[in-house]
Structure formats: C-alpha cells, structure tokens
Write a protein that holds these residues in place. Structure first.
Motif, PDB file in Angstrom:
ATOM      1  N   ALA A   1       0.832  -1.209   0.000  1.00 52.48           N
ATOM      2  CA  ALA A   1       0.000   0.000   0.000  1.00 52.48           C
ATOM      3  C   ALA A   1       0.865   1.258   0.000  1.00 52.48           C
ATOM      4  O   ALA A   1       0.583   2.226  -0.729  1.00 52.48           O
ATOM      5  N   ILE A   2       1.926   1.260   0.812  1.00 50.11           N
ATOM      6  CA  ILE A   2       2.837   2.408   0.848  1.00 50.11           C
ATOM      7  C   ILE A   2       3.549   2.553  -0.497  1.00 50.11           C
ATOM      8  O   ILE A   2       3.698   3.659  -1.025  1.00 50.11           O
ATOM      9  N   ALA A   3       3.971   1.413  -1.052  1.00 53.34           N
ATOM     10  CA  ALA A   3       4.667   1.441  -2.338  1.00 53.34           C
ATOM     11  C   ALA A   3       3.771   1.969  -3.444  1.00 53.34           C
ATOM     12  O   ALA A   3       4.220   2.729  -4.312  1.00 53.34           O
ATOM     13  N   LEU A   4       2.489   1.595  -3.421  1.00 49.91           N
ATOM     14  CA  LEU A   4       1.564   2.066  -4.449  1.00 49.91           C
ATOM     15  C   LEU A   4       1.348   3.573  -4.379  1.00 49.91           C
ATOM     16  O   LEU A   4       1.126   4.224  -5.397  1.00 49.91           O
ATOM     17  N   SER A   5       1.422   4.136  -3.165  1.00 51.11           N
ATOM     18  CA  SER A   5       1.300   5.587  -3.043  1.00 51.11           C
ATOM     19  C   SER A   5       2.491   6.276  -3.702  1.00 51.11           C
ATOM     20  O   SER A   5       2.341   7.314  -4.355  1.00 51.11           O
ATOM     21  N   LEU A   6       3.679   5.688  -3.551  1.00 49.16           N
ATOM     22  CA  LEU A   6       4.870   6.225  -4.221  1.00 49.16           C
ATOM     23  C   LEU A   6       4.765   6.050  -5.735  1.00 49.16           C
ATOM     24  O   LEU A   6       5.160   6.931  -6.502  1.00 49.16           O
ATOM     25  N   THR A   7       4.211   4.912  -6.155  1.00 51.36           N
ATOM     26  CA  THR A   7       4.015   4.674  -7.584  1.00 51.36           C
ATOM     27  C   THR A   7       3.082   5.718  -8.180  1.00 51.36           C
ATOM     28  O   THR A   7       3.319   6.230  -9.278  1.00 51.36           O
ATOM     29  N   GLY A   8       2.013   6.044  -7.445  1.00 48.06           N
ATOM     30  CA  GLY A   8       1.085   7.067  -7.908  1.00 48.06           C
ATOM     31  C   GLY A   8       1.760   8.411  -8.083  1.00 48.06           C
ATOM     32  O   GLY A   8       1.469   9.150  -9.030  1.00 48.06           O
ATOM     33  N   MET A   9       2.685   8.744  -7.179  1.00 47.86           N
ATOM     34  CA  MET A   9       3.423  10.002  -7.289  1.00 47.86           C
ATOM     35  C   MET A   9       4.284  10.020  -8.548  1.00 47.86           C
ATOM     36  O   MET A   9       4.330  11.019  -9.276  1.00 47.86           O
ATOM     37  N   ILE A  10       4.954   8.909  -8.811  1.00 50.00           N
ATOM     38  CA  ILE A  10       5.823   8.824  -9.988  1.00 50.00           C
ATOM     39  C   ILE A  10       5.008   8.971 -11.264  1.00 50.00           C
ATOM     40  O   ILE A  10       5.377   9.715 -12.190  1.00 50.00           O
TER      41      ILE A  10
END
Length: 265
Positions: A36-45
């Motif tokens: 879930a945390i990683a997906l938030s970073l993916t969304g930013m990218i």
C-alpha cells in the motif's frame, strides 16, 4: 530549434524511465510486504510523468509551428528522434531496475517512518542518506534475461502491453503531426491526443492492471513465488520497450488516421 528538440527528447526519456521504474517500486512493496505504501509512491511517480507529458505536448507544439513557417525543417525526422528517446528511456529504466528496487525499499521504509511525503523527502535529502544510497547500486545481470526464458512468458499480456505502450507513446506526436498535414480541422486534430491516450488508459486499466494485481496478490499471500511476479515485471518492461519501437512504425499511419476521423467527431 535543435536545443528544443534535445530538451523534449530528454523530457521524453525521463517520462518513459519514470513510468517503467514504477514497476520497481511495486516490486519493493511486494518484497517488504508494504504494498500500500509502495503504491502511493508509484502514484506520485506516474503523476509526475503525466504532468511532464503535458509539458512535452506544449513544447512539441511549438516545433510544429516552426515547421509550418520553415518547410525545409525535417519534422518527421525530429519526431522520430523524440520517439527514439522513449526507447532509450525504457532501456535505461531496465538497466536501473535492480538498483531502483533496492532504493525503493528504502523509500518505503523512510515514508513509513516519516509519516508524510514532505518529511520523507526532507530526510532523504540528508547528506548521510544520499551517501548511503550508493551502497544500493546494483549492476544488471544476464540472469535477468535468462529468467524470462524459464517457464514461459505471459505472451497475451506482453502483446497487449506492447500495443498500449505504442499508442501512448505516439499519441501526442501523431496528433501534432496531423495538424501539419494539409487539410482542415487542424485544431481538432491537435486535441485528438487526449482521445488516443484515453483509449490507451482504458486498455491499460481493463486488460493489464487487473492481471498484474492478481499476480501481486498471489505473491503476497505466498500462493505464487516471488520470482514469478519478478518475471512478469521483466516481461512488462521488455514489452514496453517493444512498444516504443512499434510507435516508430505506427507514427505516420496514426497521424493520417487522426486527420481522417477528426471531421466526423
């Protein structure tokens, strides 16, 4: 104008590198169990990439305006240079994938500890953190390619991803080149990139994301080996690269197709 083409090409390289490296962030989330945390970073990218894509379209539009006033300017050749930058950006991301997986794991840990993105960025910019990041550098190994040959590849997923990437890569450039072609409705053609990229986004959402999500869930629940999802991400990156090459092929036909359908929209 040469400087502008170089700048657009660099921006295109960064866009495609960022989008391809988003797979590395997902992989880091799976390995750490903090998807879930990683997906938030993916969304930013992806958000940064999409925003850069808007800037790219505006800058490229000025190139078309220049070409209309200077007919000796090789617009097709320069657009193909920009498309080549997309391929190089994808290759760069593939080469950096092992390093970025390790760095993404640290980013996920920093975000969890900091509790917010601004604090994470503030902590990440510390000198000691930057120095320590060099320890995560990983050279790509030939084993990455060999793993793709073991047990078969998701061919249908790769083919769809290749076509979607080609459509997305060529969308803005084909629409802008359509405005350069003789005929009416040039302004309408310039706005067709949203339609093309919209189709690519729908295909991505309906046909690719669900399959990747299912495989990710299986990896997290230990129903599938971590190597299987690693192979899928490798296949997706390779098919993205093939998609950028396919974009070179469909570039001119896509521009004429846009010019043909615009009067009926």
């Amino acid at each position: 104008m040469t400087e502008r083409i170089i700048l657009i090409s660099l921006l295109t390289l960064i866009i495609h590198s960022a989008e391809t490296l988003s797979y590395a962030v997902r992989m880091a989330g799976i390995r750490s169990g903090k998807l879930a945390i990683a997906l938030s970073l993916t969304g930013m990218i992806v958000l940064i990439s999409r925003t850069s894509n808007i800037a790219q379209g505006t800058m490229t539009g000025k190139v078309v305006d220049f070409a209309k006033k200077h007919l000796e300017f090789n617009l097709v050749g320069n657009f193909r240079i920009i498309l080549t930058a997309a391929s190089l950006g994808t290759l760069l991301a593939i080469a950096l994938f092992p390093t970025f997986v390790a760095l993404s794991g640290r980013m996920v840990a920093h975000l969890e500890k900091a509790g917010s993105v601004p604090k994470m960025i503030q902590n990440a910019l510390r000198v000691d953190v930057i120095q320590h990041s060099f320890y995560h550098f990983r050279l790509p190994k030939w084993e990455m390619v060999q793993r793709l040959r073991v047990g078969g590849l998701p061919k249908r997923l790769m083919i769809i991803n290749c076509f979607v990437t080609a459509i997305y890569t060529v969308g803005v450039l084909a629409a802008l080149y359509a405005t350069f072609l003789p005929g009416q409705y040039s302004i309408g053609a310039s706005q067709a990139s949203g339609l093309i990229n919209g189709v690519a986004t729908i295909l991505l959402t309906l046909l690719i994301d669900p399959q990747v999500a299912l495989l990710t869930d299986k990896a997290l629940s230990k129903k599938a080996k971590l190597s299987s999802i690693n192979k899928v991400f490798g296949a997706l990156m390779f098919s993205r690269f093939c998609g950028t090459l396919l974009a070179q092929v469909i570039f001119i036909p896509a521009a004429y197709w846009i010019k043909t359908i615009v009067p009926y929209l």
